[in-house]
Design a protein around this motif. Structure first.
Motif, mmCIF file in Angstrom:
data_model
loop_
_atom_site.group_PDB
_atom_site.id
_atom_site.type_symbol
_atom_site.label_atom_id
_atom_site.label_comp_id
_atom_site.label_asym_id
_atom_site.label_seq_id
_atom_site.Cartn_x
_atom_site.Cartn_y
_atom_site.Cartn_z
ATOM 1 N N GLY A 1 0.799 -1.220 0.000
ATOM 2 C CA GLY A 1 0.000 0.000 0.000
ATOM 3 C C GLY A 1 0.831 1.268 0.000
ATOM 4 N N GLY A 2 2.158 1.123 -0.023
ATOM 5 C CA GLY A 2 3.028 2.283 -0.114
ATOM 6 C C GLY A 2 3.490 2.853 1.217
ATOM 7 N N ILE A 3 3.181 2.183 2.318
ATOM 8 C CA ILE A 3 3.633 2.655 3.625
ATOM 9 C C ILE A 3 5.102 2.288 3.806
ATOM 10 N N THR A 4 5.888 3.243 4.250
ATOM 11 C CA THR A 4 7.331 3.021 4.396
ATOM 12 C C THR A 4 7.757 3.088 5.861
ATOM 13 N N ASN A 5 8.788 2.337 6.167
ATOM 14 C CA ASN A 5 9.424 2.371 7.486
ATOM 15 C C ASN A 5 10.930 2.391 7.291
ATOM 16 N N TYR A 6 11.617 3.103 8.174
ATOM 17 C CA TYR A 6 13.071 3.202 8.089
ATOM 18 C C TYR A 6 13.709 2.977 9.448
ATOM 19 N N ALA A 7 14.906 2.454 9.425
ATOM 20 C CA ALA A 7 15.703 2.422 10.644
ATOM 21 C C ALA A 7 16.093 3.854 10.992
ATOM 22 N N ASP A 8 16.197 4.125 12.279
ATOM 23 C CA ASP A 8 16.544 5.483 12.707
ATOM 24 C C ASP A 8 17.868 5.942 12.104
ATOM 25 N N SER A 9 18.777 5.000 11.929
ATOM 26 C CA SER A 9 20.115 5.352 11.458
ATOM 27 C C SER A 9 20.140 5.845 10.021
ATOM 28 N N VAL A 10 19.071 5.596 9.256
ATOM 29 C CA VAL A 10 19.066 5.992 7.845
ATOM 30 C C VAL A 10 17.985 7.005 7.512
ATOM 31 N N LYS A 11 17.131 7.332 8.461
ATOM 32 C CA LYS A 11 16.052 8.290 8.211
ATOM 33 C C LYS A 11 16.618 9.619 7.732
ATOM 34 N N GLY A 12 15.992 10.154 6.696
ATOM 35 C CA GLY A 12 16.434 11.422 6.148
ATOM 36 C C GLY A 12 17.549 11.301 5.131
ATOM 37 N N ARG A 13 18.145 10.118 5.037
ATOM 38 C CA ARG A 13 19.240 9.909 4.087
ATOM 39 C C ARG A 13 18.874 8.877 3.012
ATOM 40 N N PHE A 14 18.115 7.864 3.388
ATOM 41 C CA PHE A 14 17.740 6.794 2.469
ATOM 42 C C PHE A 14 16.260 6.922 2.119
ATOM 43 N N THR A 15 15.933 6.554 0.884
ATOM 44 C CA THR A 15 14.541 6.549 0.442
ATOM 45 C C THR A 15 14.249 5.247 -0.286
ATOM 46 N N ILE A 16 13.229 4.552 0.174
ATOM 47 C CA ILE A 16 12.818 3.318 -0.478
ATOM 48 C C ILE A 16 11.629 3.602 -1.379
ATOM 49 N N SER A 17 11.601 2.964 -2.513
ATOM 50 C CA SER A 17 10.478 3.130 -3.428
ATOM 51 C C SER A 17 10.205 1.810 -4.131
ATOM 52 N N ARG A 18 8.934 1.623 -4.446
ATOM 53 C CA ARG A 18 8.557 0.427 -5.197
ATOM 54 C C ARG A 18 8.213 0.907 -6.603
ATOM 55 N N ASP A 19 9.084 0.620 -7.514
ATOM 56 C CA ASP A 19 8.973 1.185 -8.848
ATOM 57 C C ASP A 19 7.847 0.539 -9.653
ATOM 58 N N ASN A 20 7.617 -0.731 -9.417
ATOM 59 C CA ASN A 20 6.506 -1.449 -10.043
ATOM 60 C C ASN A 20 6.266 -2.700 -9.212
#
Length: 116
Positions: free
Chosen positions: A54-73
Protein backbone atom coordinates in the motif's frame (compact mmCIF):
# COMPACT_ATOMS: atom_id res chain seq x y z
CA UNK A 1 8.37 -19.04 -4.71
CA UNK A 2 10.01 -15.69 -5.31
CA UNK A 3 13.51 -15.05 -6.61
CA UNK A 4 15.31 -11.78 -5.94
CA UNK A 5 18.26 -10.21 -7.72
CA UNK A 6 19.95 -7.10 -6.35
CA UNK A 7 22.15 -4.63 -8.20
CA UNK A 8 23.73 -1.23 -7.69
CA UNK A 9 26.24 -1.80 -4.94
CA UNK A 10 29.79 -0.52 -5.14
CA UNK A 11 32.45 1.72 -3.67
CA UNK A 12 31.66 5.35 -2.91
CA UNK A 13 33.25 8.12 -0.88
CA UNK A 14 31.65 9.38 2.28
CA UNK A 15 28.96 11.91 1.46
CA UNK A 16 28.22 10.26 -1.86
CA UNK A 17 25.17 8.43 -3.14
CA UNK A 18 24.25 5.00 -4.45
CA UNK A 19 21.01 3.48 -5.67
CA UNK A 20 20.25 -0.17 -5.07
CA UNK A 21 17.63 -2.07 -7.02
CA UNK A 22 16.01 -5.43 -6.48
CA UNK A 23 13.99 -7.25 -9.09
CA UNK A 24 11.64 -10.03 -8.07
CA UNK A 25 10.45 -12.90 -10.23
CA UNK A 26 8.07 -15.76 -9.65
CA UNK A 27 4.95 -15.28 -7.54
CA UNK A 28 5.28 -11.48 -7.43
CA UNK A 29 1.58 -10.78 -7.04
CA UNK A 30 1.58 -12.32 -3.57
CA UNK A 31 4.31 -9.97 -2.32
CA UNK A 32 3.10 -8.01 0.70
CA UNK A 33 6.19 -6.02 1.59
CA UNK A 34 9.56 -5.34 -0.02
CA UNK A 35 12.53 -4.11 1.90
CA UNK A 36 16.23 -3.95 2.59
CA UNK A 37 18.43 -5.27 5.35
CA UNK A 38 22.17 -5.02 5.77
CA UNK A 39 24.95 -6.89 7.49
CA UNK A 40 28.30 -5.39 8.36
CA UNK A 41 31.33 -7.56 9.13
CA UNK A 42 31.00 -9.32 12.47
CA UNK A 43 27.58 -7.80 13.08
CA UNK A 44 24.07 -9.17 12.90
CA UNK A 45 21.83 -8.45 9.96
CA UNK A 46 19.75 -5.35 10.62
CA UNK A 47 16.65 -3.76 9.18
CA UNK A 48 17.13 -0.76 6.89
CA UNK A 49 13.84 0.07 5.18
CA UNK A 50 10.55 -1.47 4.12
CA UNK A 51 7.63 -0.57 1.89
CA UNK A 52 4.25 -2.25 1.94
CA UNK A 53 2.06 -3.03 -1.04
CA UNK A 54 0.00 0.00 0.00
CA UNK A 55 3.03 2.28 -0.11
CA UNK A 56 3.63 2.65 3.63
CA UNK A 57 7.33 3.02 4.40
CA UNK A 58 9.42 2.37 7.49
CA UNK A 59 13.07 3.20 8.09
CA UNK A 60 15.70 2.42 10.64
CA UNK A 61 16.54 5.48 12.71
CA UNK A 62 20.11 5.35 11.46
CA UNK A 63 19.07 5.99 7.85
CA UNK A 64 16.05 8.29 8.21
CA UNK A 65 16.43 11.42 6.15
CA UNK A 66 19.24 9.91 4.09
CA UNK A 67 17.74 6.79 2.47
CA UNK A 68 14.54 6.55 0.44
CA UNK A 69 12.82 3.32 -0.48
CA UNK A 70 10.48 3.13 -3.43
CA UNK A 71 8.56 0.43 -5.20
CA UNK A 72 8.97 1.18 -8.85
CA UNK A 73 6.51 -1.45 -10.04
CA UNK A 74 5.09 -4.76 -8.93
CA UNK A 75 8.45 -6.48 -9.06
CA UNK A 76 11.08 -3.82 -8.39
CA UNK A 77 12.11 -2.05 -5.22
CA UNK A 78 14.85 0.55 -5.02
CA UNK A 79 16.82 2.14 -2.23
CA UNK A 80 18.27 5.59 -2.86
CA UNK A 81 21.10 6.17 -0.42
CA UNK A 82 22.40 9.70 0.03
CA UNK A 83 24.92 11.25 2.40
CA UNK A 84 26.56 7.88 2.86
CA UNK A 85 28.76 7.30 5.88
CA UNK A 86 31.45 4.75 6.59
CA UNK A 87 29.02 3.13 9.01
CA UNK A 88 26.76 2.28 6.07
CA UNK A 89 29.35 -0.16 4.75
CA UNK A 90 27.72 -3.58 4.62
CA UNK A 91 26.25 -6.23 2.42
CA UNK A 92 22.72 -5.13 1.56
CA UNK A 93 20.04 -7.76 1.15
CA UNK A 94 16.70 -7.43 -0.53
CA UNK A 95 13.82 -9.01 1.38
CA UNK A 96 10.20 -9.69 0.50
CA UNK A 97 7.34 -11.02 2.58
CA UNK A 98 4.92 -13.13 0.61
CA UNK A 99 1.38 -14.29 1.20
CA UNK A 100 -0.83 -14.39 4.26
CA UNK A 101 1.92 -15.99 6.34
CA UNK A 102 4.45 -13.35 5.29
CA UNK A 103 7.01 -15.93 4.20
CA UNK A 104 10.45 -14.40 3.81
CA UNK A 105 12.58 -14.51 0.70
CA UNK A 106 16.09 -13.06 0.41
CA UNK A 107 18.38 -11.94 -2.35
CA UNK A 108 22.01 -12.89 -2.56
CA UNK A 109 23.23 -9.50 -1.32
CA UNK A 110 25.17 -6.63 -2.84
CA UNK A 111 28.23 -5.03 -1.27
CA UNK A 112 28.21 -1.33 -0.41
CA UNK A 113 31.53 0.14 0.71
CA UNK A 114 31.83 3.75 1.85
CA UNK A 115 35.33 5.10 2.14
CA UNK A 116 36.08 7.89 4.59
Amino acid sequence: QVQLVESGGGLVQAGGSLRLSCVASGNIFSIRTMGWYRQAPEKQREFVARITSGGITNYADSVKGRFTISRDNAKTVSLQMNSLKSGDTAVYYCNVEVGIRLQDYWGQGTQVTVSS
